[in-house]
Design a protein around this motif. Structure first.
Motif, PDB file in Angstrom:
ATOM      1  N   ARG A  46      45.388  34.234  29.364  1.00 13.52           N
ATOM      2  CA  ARG A  46      45.833  33.268  28.375  1.00 13.52           C
ATOM      3  C   ARG A  46      47.077  33.499  28.198  1.00 13.52           C
ATOM      4  N   ASN A  47      47.980  32.384  28.431  1.00  8.06           N
ATOM      5  CA  ASN A  47      49.337  32.288  28.171  1.00  8.06           C
ATOM      6  C   ASN A  47      50.273  33.642  28.692  1.00  8.06           C
ATOM      7  N   GLY A  48      49.534  33.941  30.054  1.00  8.55           N
ATOM      8  CA  GLY A  48      50.199  35.038  30.679  1.00  8.55           C
ATOM      9  C   GLY A  48      49.821  36.508  30.316  1.00  8.55           C
ATOM     10  N   SER A  49      48.613  36.576  29.330  1.00  5.93           N
ATOM     11  CA  SER A  49      48.483  38.030  28.906  1.00  5.93           C
ATOM     12  C   SER A  49      46.794  38.003  29.391  1.00  5.93           C
ATOM     13  N   LEU A  50      46.498  39.168  30.018  1.00  6.62           N
ATOM     14  CA  LEU A  50      45.304  39.431  30.404  1.00  6.62           C
ATOM     15  C   LEU A  50      44.325  39.607  29.283  1.00  6.62           C
ATOM     16  N   VAL A  51      43.188  39.027  29.533  1.00  6.11           N
ATOM     17  CA  VAL A  51      42.116  38.931  28.392  1.00  6.11           C
ATOM     18  C   VAL A  51      40.674  39.412  28.810  1.00  6.11           C
ATOM     19  N   LYS A  52      40.630  39.387  30.243  1.00  9.84           N
ATOM     20  CA  LYS A  52      39.426  39.666  30.944  1.00  9.84           C
ATOM     21  C   LYS A  52      39.386  40.272  32.240  1.00  9.84           C
ATOM     22  N   VAL A  53      38.621  41.277  32.570  1.00  8.64           N
ATOM     23  CA  VAL A  53      38.589  41.716  33.873  1.00  8.64           C
ATOM     24  C   VAL A  53      37.348  42.040  34.266  1.00  8.64           C
ATOM     25  N   TRP A  54      36.684  41.335  35.367  1.00 14.46           N
ATOM     26  CA  TRP A  54      35.601  41.688  36.141  1.00 14.46           C
ATOM     27  C   TRP A  54      35.855  42.727  37.295  1.00 14.46           C
ATOM     28  N   ARG A  55      35.558  44.104  37.333  1.00 15.31           N
ATOM     29  CA  ARG A  55      36.157  44.795  38.243  1.00 15.31           C
ATOM     30  C   ARG A  55      35.077  44.876  39.325  1.00 15.31           C
ATOM     31  N   GLY A  56      35.473  45.233  40.474  1.00 15.80           N
ATOM     32  CA  GLY A  56      34.483  45.435  41.725  1.00 15.80           C
ATOM     33  C   GLY A  56      34.161  44.272  42.286  1.00 15.80           C
ATOM     34  N   ASP A  57      33.064  44.288  43.222  1.00 12.98           N
ATOM     35  CA  ASP A  57      32.378  43.153  43.883  1.00 12.98           C
ATOM     36  C   ASP A  57      31.866  42.497  42.837  1.00 12.98           C
ATOM     37  N   VAL A  58      32.197  40.991  42.519  1.00 14.19           N
ATOM     38  CA  VAL A  58      31.436  40.228  41.680  1.00 14.19           C
ATOM     39  C   VAL A  58      30.277  39.578  42.529  1.00 14.19           C
ATOM     40  N   LEU A  59      30.389  39.348  43.690  1.00 13.48           N
ATOM     41  CA  LEU A  59      29.482  38.354  44.220  1.00 13.48           C
ATOM     42  C   LEU A  59      27.797  39.163  44.664  1.00 13.48           C
ATOM     43  N   LYS A  60      28.185  40.321  44.896  1.00 13.22           N
ATOM     44  CA  LYS A  60      26.820  41.237  44.895  1.00 13.22           C
ATOM     45  C   LYS A  60      25.916  40.437  46.092  1.00 13.22           C
ATOM     46  N   GLY A  61      26.449  40.170  47.084  1.00 12.03           N
ATOM     47  CA  GLY A  61      25.700  39.667  48.116  1.00 12.03           C
ATOM     48  C   GLY A  61      25.622  38.114  48.197  1.00 12.03           C
ATOM     49  N   SER A  80      27.224  34.110  48.007  1.00  9.00           N
ATOM     50  CA  SER A  80      28.509  33.422  48.585  1.00  9.00           C
ATOM     51  C   SER A  80      29.255  32.959  47.277  1.00  9.00           C
ATOM     52  N   SER A  81      28.785  32.615  45.998  1.00  6.84           N
ATOM     53  CA  SER A  81      29.244  32.083  45.026  1.00  6.84           C
ATOM     54  C   SER A  81      28.724  32.613  43.744  1.00  6.84           C
ATOM     55  N   VAL A  82      29.528  32.657  42.612  1.00  9.49           N
ATOM     56  CA  VAL A  82      29.149  33.077  41.260  1.00  9.49           C
ATOM     57  C   VAL A  82      29.817  32.615  40.222  1.00  9.49           C
ATOM     58  N   THR A  83      29.397  32.408  39.231  1.00  8.29           N
ATOM     59  CA  THR A  83      29.844  31.929  37.914  1.00  8.29           C
ATOM     60  C   THR A  83      30.079  33.067  36.753  1.00  8.29           C
ATOM     61  N   LEU A  84      31.252  33.144  36.540  1.00  9.28           N
ATOM     62  CA  LEU A  84      31.610  34.240  35.348  1.00  9.28           C
ATOM     63  C   LEU A  84      32.056  33.494  34.124  1.00  9.28           C
ATOM     64  N   GLU A  85      31.718  34.087  32.995  1.00  9.15           N
ATOM     65  CA  GLU A  85      32.088  33.182  31.665  1.00  9.15           C
ATOM     66  C   GLU A  85      32.509  34.520  30.897  1.00  9.15           C
ATOM     67  N   ALA A  86      33.433  34.032  29.774  1.00 11.52           N
ATOM     68  CA  ALA A  86      33.983  34.937  29.062  1.00 11.52           C
ATOM     69  C   ALA A  86      34.476  34.070  27.454  1.00 11.52           C
ATOM     70  N   ILE A  87      34.029  34.723  26.372  1.00  7.39           N
ATOM     71  CA  ILE A  87      34.509  34.108  25.386  1.00  7.39           C
ATOM     72  C   ILE A  87      35.773  34.678  24.717  1.00  7.39           C
ATOM     73  N   VAL A  88      36.941  33.559  24.601  1.00  5.35           N
ATOM     74  CA  VAL A  88      38.248  33.884  24.452  1.00  5.35           C
ATOM     75  C   VAL A  88      38.731  33.242  23.268  1.00  5.35           C
ATOM     76  N   PRO A  89      39.294  33.808  22.402  1.00  3.34           N
ATOM     77  CA  PRO A  89      40.055  32.988  21.274  1.00  3.34           C
ATOM     78  C   PRO A  89      41.313  32.419  21.871  1.00  3.34           C
ATOM     79  N   ILE A  90      41.606  31.148  21.237  1.00  7.26           N
ATOM     80  CA  ILE A  90      42.728  30.426  21.553  1.00  7.26           C
ATOM     81  C   ILE A  90      43.797  30.353  20.223  1.00  7.26           C
ATOM     82  N   VAL A  91      44.935  30.121  20.322  1.00 14.23           N
ATOM     83  CA  VAL A  91      45.676  29.739  19.482  1.00 14.23           C
ATOM     84  C   VAL A  91      46.383  28.337  19.321  1.00 14.23           C
ATOM     85  N   ALA A  92      47.002  28.138  17.989  1.00 19.02           N
ATOM     86  CA  ALA A  92      47.308  26.641  17.973  1.00 19.02           C
ATOM     87  C   ALA A  92      48.061  26.129  18.828  1.00 19.02           C
ATOM     88  N   GLY A  93      47.986  25.030  19.487  1.00 17.36           N
ATOM     89  CA  GLY A  93      49.002  24.450  20.662  1.00 17.36           C
ATOM     90  C   GLY A  93      48.323  24.889  21.723  1.00 17.36           C
TER      91      GLY A  93
END
Length: 592
Positions: free
Chosen positions: A226-241, A243-256
């Motif tokens: 978010r705005n150039g700063s790392l807020v979340k990492v999913w390490r390693g293989d995220v597909l786990k066999g 061909s596609s996957v959907t990842l979600e993260a709850i992230v705070p936002i700022v004004a603007g």
């Protein structure tokens, strides 16, 4: 014909613009290339008045040659071996890219986006430079080459599987207004008025197997910013066999504006293109943040043989001056100092404080961590050595087992990366004043210390943070007693802030973070070199130590003194921030 500055080489202009470089002793041809300067072609039968008319220059010491090509590329080569060590490209006067023949690169991200790697001499077989970031990005590449290093790429870049995973960014359960041809970056999803947190979705898919690849591209190590700063990492293989996957993260936002960016790597560590999403935060979210200063200084170690003199003073004065300056600027609602000194500065206490900050810090806040004490670089990692270093034996002739004990009790740059990963602050700074560590431990590379740590550079790039390290010079820095500080802290605090000397790029009554750190990078070697000259003249007697504790005494020559000079290094992203951290105001008319 024309001689090189050191008289060891003659350059001659031949027919059709061919330029030959001759060894004046052996008469052998060292280098042959075609000049692109029309003056050379026109002057085939005349003497060449100067090297620059051949699009060719040599450094004054005769070590390096530079050849400019018509496309703006400058080849940098070892003048005496004729080996091209790097090529330099510049764009619009501001963006630049340096590349080695085997694929290492450094430069500005703006330049990365203007250059592609072409393979197999095929126009359609290409990949962007940044795709190779994970293994081939080498911060400080040119500096290391000119310092005599010979960096070698970890693998053959042409053999990489260059298929990139595909990503798409959206908000979960959000309405999105877009034009029929809108890209991800054009979308501006609406969020609930005043909502502080949003749910960001990453739809990720691999490229399928084909006739040249038996398996799909894979997808791993997904990162969300978010705005150039790392807020979340999913390490390693995220597909786990899959061909596609959907990842979600709850992230705070700022004004603007909140610009979300995500990317992943394939199974061969090739980076994907960035997916982007812009979310606008309500004005009601606007708040003044808090600046946290975690000040760590260790003079008294559990093994008193490793005690230092000025580390605690460094930490205390650094925190106090930064707090004073920030309170004067009134950019933060409050400034909090979190001190850890001597016996308090254990590994568990340091890591716990960073973990606590990760729980309470918000995007409008700033986190500044200062560490003064022992540190060492071993392999390709850097370690902060806490009070409880684990080793109880003598410092002289430290064994491999004793060193390993210390490393096991220390905090590695990889541990720091994970600790900072969870700190979601708008501004992040890490200063490591471990210049005295050279008298305690032997680093892998003489006089380089933490400067060869890829982990610190990666941390700075991904978190959008600033990291400054004091290189280990193998000096006990006894001459710093007249300052009462280590050189780095003295340059940052006494010279840079209290005297306002860091206000110079530009000189406008305000010191931003880049000015401050760049000032210290230049000032520390000057300070130490001046003190070395004084010692040579006998005015300031001091003692120099090497890693095994042997006393070398005063350097015999100025060359010896310069070779021992402490050279700090600063890591940060090269893009300019829209709202950089202002460290101090200088004078009455300084901006607030």
């Amino acid at each position: 014909m024309v001689f090189s500055p050191d008289g060891k080489v003659i350059a001659s202009a031949g027919i059709w613009g061919r330029v030959l470089l001759w060894d004046t002793v052996s008469g052998e041809i060292l280098h042959s290339f075609k000049s692109t300067d029309p003056k050379t072609v026109a002057a085939v039968s005349a003497l060449v008045p100067a090297f620059y008319q051949l699009n060719y220059q040599v450094t004054a010491d005769g070590k390096w040659g530079f050849q400019r090509e018509t496309n703006g590329r400058v080849n940098i080569f070892d003048f005496h071996t004729n080996e091209v060590r790097a090529s330099l490209f510049t764009f619009d006067g501001l963006e630049w890219l340096a590349v080695t023949p085997d694929g290492f690169f450094d430069g500005t991200p703006g330049a990365w986006r203007q250059v592609i790697w072409r393979f197999n001499n095929n126009t359609f077989d290409y990949a962007p430079v940044e795709a190779f970031f994970n293994e081939f990005y080498y911060p400080g590449l040119l500096a290391d080459i000119f310092a005599g290093k010979r960096p070698r790429a970890p693998s053959d870049i042409s053999q990489k599987d260059r298929r990139q995973p595909q990503l798409k960014l959206t908000l979960a359960n959000a309405q999105t207004k877009e034009t029929p041809k809108a890209s991800d970056a054009d979308r501006n999803p609406t969020v609930k008025e005043g909502a502080r947190n949003v749910s960001v979705k990453i739809d990720l898919s691999e490229l399928a197997a084909d006739k040249e690849h038996k398996t799909g591209s894979g997808a791993q190590d997904v990162r969300l910013f978010r705005n150039g700063s790392l807020v979340k990492v999913w390490r390693g293989d995220v597909l786990k066999g899959q061909s596609s996957v959907t990842l979600e993260a709850i992230v705070p936002i700022v004004a603007g504006e909140n610009k979300f960016t995500a990317y992943a790597f394939n199974h061969d560590s090739i980076k994907s293109s960035d997916a982007e999403l812009i979310v606008t935060g309500a004005d009601s979210l606007r708040r003044q943040g808090t600046a946290y200063i975690l000040a760590i200084g260790i003079d008294k170690y559990a093994n008193r043989r490793y005690n230092l003199k000025y580390a605690v003073a460094d930490a205390v004065d650094f925190a106090a001056e930064v707090k004073r300056q920030q309170e004067s600027l009134m950019r933060y609602a409050q400034v909090k100092i979190i001190p850890l000194s001597d016996a308090q500065a254990t590994k568990s206490n340091i890591t716990n404080k960073l973990a606590e900050l990760a729980k309470q810090v918000q995007p409008e806040d700033a986190v500044i961590v200062f560490f003064a004490g022992h540190g060492t670089a071993q392999g390709n990692q850097f370690y902060l050595i806490p009070h409880d270093l684990g080793y109880t034996g003598p410092r002289e002739n430290l064994t491999a087992a004793g060193l390993q004990t210390i490393l096991d009790h220390s905090i590695s740059d990889r541990e720091l990366e994970k600790l900072f990963e969870g700190i979601d602050a708008g501004q992040l700074l890490l200063v490591i004043d471990a210049c005295n560590s050279g008298q305690a431990l032997e680093a892998e590379e003489k006089r380089r210390g933490p400067m060869n740590s890829k982990g610190l550079a990666q941390l700075a790039y991904e978190k959008g943070m600033y990291v400054m390290t004091a290189a280990q010079s193998y000096q006990a820095a006894m001459e710093a007693s007249k300052f009462g500080h280590g050189f780095l802290t003295y340059a940052l605090v006494e010279e840079g802030l209290k005297k306002g000397s860091a206000d110079h790029e530009p000189k406008n009554g305000s010191i931003d973070i880049r000015e401050w750190l760049n000032f210290a990078t230049d000032e520390v070697p000057r300070m130490q070199e001046n003190n070395s000259r004084e010692a040579l003249r006998g005015r300031n007697r001091y003692v120099v130590f090497v890693g095994d504790g042997r006393s070398l005494g005063i350097p015999k020559t100025e060359a010896d003194a310069r070779d021992n000079i402490q050279r700090p290094r600063v890591f940060y992203r090269r893009e300019l921030e829209a709202n950089p951290l202002i460290v101090a105001a200088v004078g009455a008319g300084a901006p607030q």
